[in-house]
Design a protein around this motif. Structure first.
Motif, PDB file in Angstrom:
ATOM      1  N   LYS A 145      -0.421  -9.430  -1.577  1.00 11.78           N
ATOM      2  CA  LYS A 145       0.828  -8.946  -1.001  1.00 11.78           C
ATOM      3  C   LYS A 145       0.944  -7.436  -1.119  1.00 11.78           C
ATOM      4  O   LYS A 145       0.368  -6.817  -2.000  1.00 11.78           O
ATOM      5  N   SER A 146       1.714  -6.853  -0.217  1.00 12.57           N
ATOM      6  CA  SER A 146       1.944  -5.413  -0.259  1.00 12.57           C
ATOM      7  C   SER A 146       3.080  -5.106  -1.246  1.00 12.57           C
ATOM      8  O   SER A 146       3.790  -6.001  -1.697  1.00 12.57           O
ATOM      9  N   LYS A 179      10.541  -9.735  -2.942  1.00 20.75           N
ATOM     10  CA  LYS A 179      10.488 -10.954  -3.738  1.00 20.75           C
ATOM     11  C   LYS A 179      11.233 -10.793  -5.055  1.00 20.75           C
ATOM     12  O   LYS A 179      11.948 -11.699  -5.498  1.00 20.75           O
ATOM     13  N   ASP A 221       6.437  -6.225   0.102  1.00 17.05           N
ATOM     14  CA  ASP A 221       6.650  -7.666  -0.041  1.00 17.05           C
ATOM     15  C   ASP A 221       7.067  -8.019  -1.467  1.00 17.05           C
ATOM     16  O   ASP A 221       7.947  -8.852  -1.684  1.00 17.05           O
ATOM     17  N   ASN A 246       0.368 -13.174  -6.236  1.00 14.35           N
ATOM     18  CA  ASN A 246       0.826 -11.917  -5.656  1.00 14.35           C
ATOM     19  C   ASN A 246      -0.324 -10.983  -5.308  1.00 14.35           C
ATOM     20  O   ASN A 246      -0.090  -9.846  -4.917  1.00 14.35           O
TER      21      ASN A 246
END
Length: 52
Positions: free
Chosen positions: A41-42, A49, A45, A38
């Motif tokens: 990722k922003s 998830k 995002d 992770n």
């Protein structure tokens, strides 16, 4: 009579989104760490998830 104008939310409200680096640092202070998968990722995002 109730005023219906007070029940409406403003149209141009801003939502706070922290910088990822600040989010990671505050998580470390709480004893949490990011998984390596992770890392790039922003926050949006990650929300998608892990949404339940």
């Amino acid at each position: 009579m109730a005023n219906s104008a007070t029940n409406k939310a403003p149209k141009n409200t801003q939502t706070f989104t922290p910088k990822m680096s600040n989010f990671e640092m505050s998580s470390r202070y709480e004893g949490l760490s990011m998984k390596k998968e992770n890392a790039g990722k922003s926050i949006d995002d990650l929300k998608l998830k892990y949404a339940r």
